[in-house]
Structure formats: C-alpha cells, structure tokens
Design an enzyme around this catalytic site. Structure first.
Site, PDB file in Angstrom:
ATOM      1  N   SER A 136       1.031  -4.702  11.389  1.00 48.75           N
ATOM      2  CA  SER A 136       0.354  -5.786  10.660  1.00 48.75           C
ATOM      3  C   SER A 136       1.906  -7.087  10.758  1.00 48.75           C
ATOM      4  CB  SER A 136       0.350  -5.768   9.021  1.00 48.75           C
ATOM      5  OG  SER A 136       0.036  -7.152   8.508  1.00 48.75           O
ATOM      6  N   TYR A 149       3.498  -2.751   0.820  1.00 51.95           N
ATOM      7  CA  TYR A 149       2.728  -2.946   2.131  1.00 51.95           C
ATOM      8  C   TYR A 149       3.898  -3.396   3.406  1.00 51.95           C
ATOM      9  CZ  TYR A 149      -1.217  -4.160   5.268  1.00 51.95           C
ATOM     10  OH  TYR A 149      -2.180  -4.331   6.192  1.00 51.95           O
TER      11      TYR A 149
END
Length: 253
Positions: A136, A149
């Site tokens: 990401s 995350y």
C-alpha cells in the site's frame, strides 16, 4: 502473455475479488482463499469456471501447510502467487490506547500471512514464476492512528526484496502498492460510498483507481515479459504520492 494456475489470497471482497474476476476473464485457473465464509459462499454462487475456493486463515501455519498439500495433489505445480489477503481497515484507536491484540493480528495477517504462503507454496512454483505482494502507499505515507497497518505494509515491501534475493533466480518477487482503489461497484452493499468527482479530479491521472488497474500490472509482473524484474515495488496511485499538497494553497516561491 502466459496463462496458468495461480493462487490469490483474500478473494472474497474488494481488490482481491476484482483481481480474481480479472484473471478468470483472462483464462487463468485460480485457487482463491479467504477467511470470510459468507464472502466465499457468495463468490461460489457465481459459478465461475476455473475457480477453486478454499476457506483459510493465512496467519495459521498448519492451515497453510494443508493448502500446499491440497494444491500439490490437485495441480502439482502453480505458476504464480498474489498475496493480497489483509485486514484492510487502516485506522484504529490512538497510539496511546492501541490494543496489543489488534497490533498483533494486523501484523499476523498482513505480514506474517504472505510470508507463510510464500514459505509453503514456493516449492510448488514452476521455474521462472513469480510472487506478488500487495502492499500500500501507506507504507510510505500516513494518517493519524494507522500504525499497525502502516507497519505491516512497510514490512511487506521489505519482505518483498528479501524474498527476491532468497528465492531468485528461479522465482521473482515484486510488490504492488496501490493508492485509492474504488471497489464500490464490486461491493454494492458496503458502507464505503463511490468516489465523488472531487475525489477523481484531485488525482493527477484524473480518476481514482480500480481493481483492473492493479490486476493488469499484476498480470504483467507474473508474465515472462517481466523476467528481468524482481525485488521491486510498484506504486499505482494515479500520481497522488507525487503531488504537493499545501493546506492553504501553494507556498510562495
């Protein structure tokens, strides 16, 4: 491009669902795994040919070992892996209140899971095949209260180049780091609304991304045409990570 048998994790919804549909449309055989039983049931109802679904927690090593035995019995070898499964909600409590159990579960699924899948499936990969880890842009940029995350996705980028060195030259390993990918049309009942015109226009590419954008890049990286590419991270975000943004407008020269 060469078609073949590939493993995709996290296929029940979102980006994983979009990539699964894309590869099936391009005549790949797909083994799709997910922990979401309801999502797998819905996907199974679509009756896609060349799709085999397996209920699996990628962070549970005995389950991953069982999957490798299943794939070996049924296919012998596979031609690629896309490690996509993740706890995809990036936000949590403020850092001072962050529960250790949440931190550990996010890292287990988002980082340990790809390692376990790669560890046990690598012996089944055909020579010259590839592994793709879905990271990401949050590996490089953050909003408040997203430590778990971000750490997992940043670790996945590092894991990518480590595995590329360990598994080469027979297996290539690369990462794709998407930015904003709209999956609302894949999940009409989801709470996330479709992007607004402003959301699209703020991207230098003129639009928010979609699952096909990521899948097309993944397909290339799995192919023989990408045979000289390994250990790399590909950011696919419509240019957003290269755009300067000032809260009060452009700064004076």
């Amino acid at each position: 491009m060469k078609q073949g048998k590939i493993l995709i994790t996290g296929v029940a919804k979102g980006l994983g669902l979009g990539m699964t549909r894309y590869f099936l449309q391009h005549d790949y055989q797909v083994v799709g795994v997910d922990i979401d039983k309801d999502g797998l049931t819905q996907l199974d109802k679509a009756r896609f040919p060349n799709l085999q679904l397996v209920h699996l927690d990628v962070a549970d090593e005995p389950s991953v070992q069982a999957l490798s035995r299943l794939i070996e019995r049924q296919f012998g070898q596979i031609d690629g892996i896309i490690n996509n499964a993740a706890i995809s909600q990036p936000h949590h409590e403020p850092l001072t209140q962050l529960h250790l159990s949440h931190w550990q579960r996010v890292l287990a699924v988002n980082l340990t899971g790809p390692m376990l899948i790669s560890k046990h499936m690598a012996p089944l990969l055909t020579p010259g095949s590839a592994i793709i880890n879905i990271s990401s842009t949050r590996a490089h940029q953050s909003e408040p209260d997203s430590e778990a995350y971000a750490a997992a996705k940043g670790g996945l980028v590092a894991l990518t180049h480590a595995m590329a060195i360990s598994l080469g030259p027979g297996i290539r390993v690369n990462a794709i780091s998407p930015g904003w990918i709209d999956v609302s049309r894949l999940q009409p009942d989801a709470q996330d609304a479709a992007p607004s015109q402003h959301d699209h226009h703020q991207h230098p590419a003129g639009r928010v991304g979609n699952a096909e954008d990521v899948a097309a890049l993944a397909r290339f990286l799995l192919s023989d045409e990408a045979g000289f590419i390994t250990g790399q991270e590909y950011i696919i975000d419509g240019g957003m990570s290269k755009r300067m943004i000032y809260p009060e407008g452009p700064a004076a020269d």
